[in-house]
Design a protein around this motif. Structure first.
Motif, short mmCIF file in Angstrom:
data_model
loop_
_atom_site.label_atom_id
_atom_site.label_comp_id
_atom_site.label_asym_id
_atom_site.label_seq_id
_atom_site.Cartn_x
_atom_site.Cartn_y
_atom_site.Cartn_z
N TYR A 2 0.79 -1.14 -0.04
CA TYR A 2 0.08 -0.04 0.02
C TYR A 2 0.99 1.30 -0.02
N LYS A 4 1.05 4.61 0.90
CA LYS A 4 0.59 5.81 1.85
C LYS A 4 0.23 7.27 0.99
N PHE A 26 -16.41 3.10 8.45
CA PHE A 26 -15.90 2.33 7.75
C PHE A 26 -15.55 2.87 6.39
N LYS A 46 -12.13 3.05 4.79
CA LYS A 46 -11.18 3.83 5.40
C LYS A 46 -9.82 3.15 5.68
N GLY A 47 -9.69 1.62 5.77
CA GLY A 47 -8.56 0.86 5.74
C GLY A 47 -7.73 0.95 4.51
N GLU A 48 -6.53 0.70 4.75
CA GLU A 48 -5.50 0.73 3.91
C GLU A 48 -5.33 -0.47 3.07
N TYR A 49 -6.13 -0.53 1.92
CA TYR A 49 -6.12 -1.51 1.03
C TYR A 49 -6.20 -1.36 -0.45
N PHE A 55 -8.09 -6.48 -0.10
CA PHE A 55 -9.15 -6.60 0.64
C PHE A 55 -9.88 -7.73 1.19
N ALA A 59 -8.86 -7.91 4.67
CA ALA A 59 -9.67 -7.00 5.52
C ALA A 59 -10.50 -7.95 6.54
N LYS A 60 -10.80 -7.19 7.82
CA LYS A 60 -11.52 -7.85 8.73
C LYS A 60 -13.11 -8.09 8.12
N GLU A 63 -15.01 -4.84 8.39
CA GLU A 63 -14.60 -4.05 7.14
C GLU A 63 -15.19 -4.12 5.96
N HIS A 101 -5.84 2.38 -4.10
CA HIS A 101 -6.82 2.51 -2.85
C HIS A 101 -8.09 1.72 -3.49
#
Ligand code: AMP
Length: 118
Positions: A2, A4, A26, A46-49, A55, A59-60, A63, A101
């Motif tokens: 990823y 940033k 989220f 919002k997570g970094e994928y 993802f 991802a959880k 998420e 992203h």
């Protein structure tokens, strides 16, 4: 890996402005800067994928649920849940993904036409 410093990461950090449509824990949704249809909104986690590969593997569950529910919430906010819309994600080189992203496009507000143009 990823990056940033990708443009959507900067939007999420508030370093670059956007025309926000919706935000929750989220997701962030905002108008595409170069709209292809009358309504063209991007929904991003919002997570970094980087993309769907990343993802779907990393991802959880909460998420994943948050992103899918977010697309539904945004579609209802835009009113395209009534008229129809296309949700689309470009993943990697062959799909022409520009921003690394994960994002879903929501296209609507008019008849969209063919699904794929080569
Ligand atoms: P993709 O080809 O699926 O990676 O799509 C990236 C999308 O991001 C394109 O539709 C761009 O118009 C859009 N985009 C790029 N920069 C911005 C920005 N700063 N604000 C809103 N949308 C953007």
């Amino acid at each position: 890996m990823y990056d940033k410093n990708n443009i959507f990461a900067k939007i999420l950090r508030g370093e670059i402005s956007c025309k926000k449509v919706y935000e929750d824990k989220f997701v962030l949704a905002f108008e595409d800067i170069n709209p292809q249809t009358k309504i063209h909104v991007l929904v991003i986690p919002k997570g970094e994928y980087v993309n769907m590969d990343d993802f779907s593997k990393n991802a959880k569950s909460i998420e994943i649920e948050g992103l899918i529910r977010g697309i539904g919430i945004v579609s209802a906010m835009l009113g395209v849940d009534k008229t129809g819309y296309r949700y689309l994600g470009n993943n990697g080189i062959d799909a022409g993904q520009e921003v690394p992203h994960l994002h879903f496009h929501i296209f609507g507000g008019e008849k969209i036409g063919k699904m794929i143009n080569k």
